[in-house]
Design a protein around this motif. Structure first.
Motif, PDB file in Angstrom:
ATOM      1  N   GLU A  24       0.833  -1.191   0.000  1.00 58.11           N
ATOM      2  CA  GLU A  24       0.000   0.000   0.000  1.00 58.11           C
ATOM      3  C   GLU A  24       0.873   1.248   0.000  1.00 58.11           C
ATOM      4  OE1 GLU A  24      -3.682  -1.873   2.622  1.00 58.11           O
ATOM      5  OE2 GLU A  24      -1.983  -0.955   3.649  1.00 58.11           O
ATOM      6  N   SER A  25       0.325   2.327  -0.580  1.00 62.53           N
ATOM      7  CA  SER A  25       1.049   3.590  -0.595  1.00 62.53           C
ATOM      8  C   SER A  25       1.098   4.174   0.807  1.00 62.53           C
ATOM      9  CB  SER A  25       0.367   4.564  -1.553  1.00 62.53           C
ATOM     10  OG  SER A  25       1.014   5.821  -1.547  1.00 62.53           O
ATOM     11  N   PHE A  26       2.269   4.706   1.168  1.00 65.40           N
ATOM     12  CA  PHE A  26       2.421   5.290   2.496  1.00 65.40           C
ATOM     13  C   PHE A  26       3.467   6.397   2.433  1.00 65.40           C
ATOM     14  CE2 PHE A  26       4.745   5.641   6.481  1.00 65.40           C
ATOM     15  CZ  PHE A  26       3.722   5.831   7.386  1.00 65.40           C
ATOM     16  N   ALA A  27       3.028   7.662   2.571  1.00 64.37           N
ATOM     17  CA  ALA A  27       3.942   8.810   2.688  1.00 64.37           C
ATOM     18  C   ALA A  27       5.029   8.782   1.614  1.00 64.37           C
ATOM     19  CB  ALA A  27       4.568   8.837   4.073  1.00 64.37           C
ATOM     20  N   ASN A  28       4.606   8.667   0.351  1.00 66.54           N
ATOM     21  CA  ASN A  28       5.527   8.645  -0.791  1.00 66.54           C
ATOM     22  C   ASN A  28       6.457   7.427  -0.799  1.00 66.54           C
ATOM     23  OD1 ASN A  28       4.560  11.139  -1.843  1.00 66.54           O
ATOM     24  ND2 ASN A  28       5.834  12.239  -0.364  1.00 66.54           N
ATOM     25  N   ARG A  29       6.074   6.404  -0.082  1.00 66.57           N
ATOM     26  CA  ARG A  29       6.801   5.147  -0.123  1.00 66.57           C
ATOM     27  C   ARG A  29       5.785   4.014  -0.044  1.00 66.57           C
ATOM     28  NH1 ARG A  29      10.574   6.009   5.008  1.00 66.57           N
ATOM     29  NH2 ARG A  29      10.243   8.197   4.521  1.00 66.57           N
ATOM     30  N   SER A  30       6.182   2.857   0.425  1.00 60.60           N
ATOM     31  CA  SER A  30       5.279   1.710   0.461  1.00 60.60           C
ATOM     32  C   SER A  30       5.215   1.111   1.851  1.00 60.60           C
ATOM     33  CB  SER A  30       5.743   0.631  -0.520  1.00 60.60           C
ATOM     34  OG  SER A  30       5.762   1.126  -1.843  1.00 60.60           O
ATOM     35  N   SER A  31       4.079   0.498   2.142  1.00 65.94           N
ATOM     36  CA  SER A  31       3.934  -0.346   3.327  1.00 65.94           C
ATOM     37  C   SER A  31       3.525  -1.737   2.868  1.00 65.94           C
ATOM     38  CB  SER A  31       2.858   0.200   4.272  1.00 65.94           C
ATOM     39  OG  SER A  31       3.403   1.062   5.229  1.00 65.94           O
ATOM     40  N   HIS A  32       4.013  -2.733   3.575  1.00 63.64           N
ATOM     41  CA  HIS A  32       3.661  -4.120   3.284  1.00 63.64           C
ATOM     42  C   HIS A  32       3.060  -4.717   4.549  1.00 63.64           C
ATOM     43  CE1 HIS A  32       6.933  -2.949   0.580  1.00 63.64           C
ATOM     44  NE2 HIS A  32       6.388  -3.787  -0.295  1.00 63.64           N
ATOM     45  N   ARG A  33       1.897  -5.362   4.405  1.00 61.78           N
ATOM     46  CA  ARG A  33       1.240  -5.942   5.578  1.00 61.78           C
ATOM     47  C   ARG A  33       0.380  -7.125   5.151  1.00 61.78           C
ATOM     48  NH1 ARG A  33      -4.293  -4.701   6.299  1.00 61.78           N
ATOM     49  NH2 ARG A  33      -5.077  -3.243   4.743  1.00 61.78           N
ATOM     50  N   CYS A  34      -0.017  -7.887   6.145  1.00 58.82           N
ATOM     51  CA  CYS A  34      -0.973  -8.966   5.918  1.00 58.82           C
ATOM     52  C   CYS A  34      -2.376  -8.417   6.181  1.00 58.82           C
ATOM     53  CB  CYS A  34      -0.684 -10.137   6.853  1.00 58.82           C
ATOM     54  SG  CYS A  34      -1.971 -11.409   6.785  1.00 58.82           S
ATOM     55  N   PRO A  35      -3.291  -8.512   5.222  1.00 61.36           N
ATOM     56  CA  PRO A  35      -4.633  -7.954   5.424  1.00 61.36           C
ATOM     57  C   PRO A  35      -5.458  -8.722   6.447  1.00 61.36           C
ATOM     58  CG  PRO A  35      -4.534  -9.168   3.362  1.00 61.36           C
ATOM     59  CD  PRO A  35      -3.126  -9.111   3.880  1.00 61.36           C
ATOM     60  N   SER A  36      -5.019  -9.910   6.821  1.00 57.66           N
ATOM     61  CA  SER A  36      -5.735 -10.684   7.831  1.00 57.66           C
ATOM     62  C   SER A  36      -5.132 -10.481   9.217  1.00 57.66           C
ATOM     63  CB  SER A  36      -5.714 -12.176   7.475  1.00 57.66           C
ATOM     64  OG  SER A  36      -6.366 -12.947   8.455  1.00 57.66           O
ATOM     65  N   CYS A  37      -3.815 -10.610   9.328  1.00 53.34           N
ATOM     66  CA  CYS A  37      -3.147 -10.478  10.625  1.00 53.34           C
ATOM     67  C   CYS A  37      -3.053  -9.029  11.093  1.00 53.34           C
ATOM     68  CB  CYS A  37      -1.737 -11.056  10.554  1.00 53.34           C
ATOM     69  SG  CYS A  37      -1.654 -12.814  10.166  1.00 53.34           S
ATOM     70  N   GLN A  38      -3.019  -8.104  10.159  1.00 56.51           N
ATOM     71  CA  GLN A  38      -2.899  -6.679  10.491  1.00 56.51           C
ATOM     72  C   GLN A  38      -4.119  -5.955   9.931  1.00 56.51           C
ATOM     73  OE1 GLN A  38       1.215  -7.025   8.634  1.00 56.51           O
ATOM     74  NE2 GLN A  38       1.489  -5.209   9.911  1.00 56.51           N
ATOM     75  N   ARG A  39      -5.237  -6.180  10.559  1.00 55.31           N
ATOM     76  CA  ARG A  39      -6.497  -5.667  10.037  1.00 55.31           C
ATOM     77  C   ARG A  39      -6.581  -4.151  10.156  1.00 55.31           C
ATOM     78  NH1 ARG A  39     -10.263  -9.444   8.845  1.00 55.31           N
ATOM     79  NH2 ARG A  39      -9.895 -11.562   9.618  1.00 55.31           N
ATOM     80  N   LEU A  40      -7.317  -3.571   9.242  1.00 59.21           N
ATOM     81  CA  LEU A  40      -7.572  -2.132   9.260  1.00 59.21           C
ATOM     82  C   LEU A  40      -8.370  -1.777  10.491  1.00 59.21           C
ATOM     83  CD1 LEU A  40      -7.051   0.292   7.278  1.00 59.21           C
ATOM     84  CD2 LEU A  40      -9.431  -0.017   6.557  1.00 59.21           C
ATOM     85  N   PRO A  41      -7.903  -0.833  11.315  1.00 56.93           N
ATOM     86  CA  PRO A  41      -8.657  -0.468  12.512  1.00 56.93           C
ATOM     87  C   PRO A  41      -9.957   0.266  12.145  1.00 56.93           C
ATOM     88  CG  PRO A  41      -6.382   0.310  12.616  1.00 56.93           C
ATOM     89  CD  PRO A  41      -6.644  -0.116  11.211  1.00 56.93           C
ATOM     90  N   ALA A  42     -10.844   0.384  13.110  1.00 55.86           N
ATOM     91  CA  ALA A  42     -12.033   1.218  12.929  1.00 55.86           C
ATOM     92  C   ALA A  42     -11.574   2.652  12.655  1.00 55.86           C
ATOM     93  CB  ALA A  42     -12.885   1.159  14.188  1.00 55.86           C
ATOM     94  N   PRO A  43     -12.393   3.438  11.930  1.00 54.90           N
ATOM     95  CA  PRO A  43     -11.986   4.802  11.563  1.00 54.90           C
ATOM     96  C   PRO A  43     -11.488   5.628  12.733  1.00 54.90           C
ATOM     97  CG  PRO A  43     -13.978   4.194  10.393  1.00 54.90           C
ATOM     98  CD  PRO A  43     -13.692   3.074  11.353  1.00 54.90           C
ATOM     99  N   ALA A  44     -12.052   5.474  13.896  1.00 50.03           N
ATOM    100  CA  ALA A  44     -11.631   6.260  15.055  1.00 50.03           C
ATOM    101  C   ALA A  44     -10.219   5.918  15.497  1.00 50.03           C
ATOM    102  CB  ALA A  44     -12.607   6.044  16.212  1.00 50.03           C
ATOM    103  N   HIS A  45      -9.731   4.749  15.067  1.00 43.73           N
ATOM    104  CA  HIS A  45      -8.395   4.319  15.484  1.00 43.73           C
ATOM    105  C   HIS A  45      -7.351   4.545  14.393  1.00 43.73           C
ATOM    106  CE1 HIS A  45     -10.891   2.275  18.456  1.00 43.73           C
ATOM    107  NE2 HIS A  45      -9.810   2.186  19.206  1.00 43.73           N
TER     108      HIS A  45
END
Length: 300
Positions: A275-296
């Motif tokens: 995923e794009s992150f601050a003009n660079r990239s982030s790599h993560r597992c979409p299952s183990c590192q789930r997207l937090p709720a919007p408030a988080h």
């Protein structure tokens, strides 16, 4: 960009060969190498003249040479592609040479393909906590240009609880906090992604929503991954990072997230996403590192 394990590998190689050796002479081949040093090449030569290397020191991603009878140090930042090679052998990549030092019986080359690295002379100032400045020195003196850099997780005087409190006090995302060298030094994109994967934390998680215990747990993973990478000689993806003997590090074989887009997560098998992150990239597992709720999620 070389991160703590790569820079420490270089520091250790320099210390092993050059400590207590006299600086015989130096020459520079590209103005970019000394562009940030007050007085330029001439001042660097004046400072080096007649000295010995009393210390090769690192804090975070910065290196510096402690010089005998000098209140100044030669600071080295490797930038994106800087290398320091000792007694280069035929075939080693010296065609992007920017500076050469004759120290004792050794030829020491500063090589930098992309010319983002630099050498500069900086006055030594007391450390803010009156403790030794970094790995390789017992002196409580640090180059002024490095004095804003925080201690790193492998530093003897690093305080994880204080670092965790400082991180939680920022209004930002946890990955941005890990990359902020004024909060915690030595971490770049590779090891931030790896530590966050180990901790099962989404890189966009807002620091203010994390507990002290959660941040301390993450910092423990940061320390572990840095130590393991250092033991492996760092991470090399191409010829841009090598140690002082021209050898590549092999921690790339142990990476679980960074650079593994589409590969199965070693923990759950789901494909790693980029995923794009601050003009660079982030790599993560979409299952183990789930997207937090919007408030988080952090807003920046």
């Amino acid at each position: 960009m070389p991160e703590l394990p790569e820079v420490e590998t270089v520091r250790a190689g320099l210390a092993r060969h050059l400590l207590t050796q006299p600086v015989i002479d130096a020459e520079f081949f590209h103005p970019c190498a000394t562009r940030r040093s007050p007085g330029g090449e001439d001042h660097i030569l004046d400072v080096l003249a007649g000295t010995r290397l009393e210390g090769v020191v690192r804090r975070g991603k910065y290196l510096w040479w402690e010089l005998s009878e000098r209140a100044e140090a030669l600071v080295i930042h490797l930038g994106m592609s800087g290398q320091i090679l000792i007694d280069p052998r035929p075939g080693m990549p010296t065609h992007h040479r920017r500076a050469r030092f004759h120290i004792g019986e050794h030829d020491v080359w500063f090589v930098d393909q992309r010319t983002f690295g630099h050498l500069l002379v900086s006055p030594l100032v007391p450390t803010s906590d009156s403790k030794s400045a970094g790995w390789g020195s017992s002196a409580a003196l640090i180059p002024e240009v490095v004095s804003h850099i925080a201690r790193d997780p492998l530093d003897d005087h690093y305080e994880p609880a204080a670092t965790a409190r400082a991180i939680r006090g920022r209004t930002t995302s946890i990955k941005r906090a890990l990359l902020d060298q004024s909060l915690i030094a030595g971490i770049g994109n590779i090891y931030a992604d790896e530590a966050l994967w180990r901790a099962r934390i989404h890189p966009g998680r807002a620091t203010a929503t994390m507990t002290q215990r959660a941040v301390l747990g993450l910092l423990g993973h940061v320390r572990d991954v840095l130590a393991e990478a250092l033991a492996a000689g760092g991470t090399s993806f191409d010829a841009l990072y090598v140690d002082t003997s021209g050898r590549s590090g092999y921690f790339a074989r142990e990476l679980n997230a960074y650079g593994r887009t589409g590969a199965p997560c070693p923990r759950c098998g789901r494909p790693i996403v980029r995923e794009s992150f601050a003009n660079r990239s982030s790599h993560r597992c979409p299952s183990c590192q789930r997207l937090p709720a919007p408030a988080h999620l952090a807003k920046c």
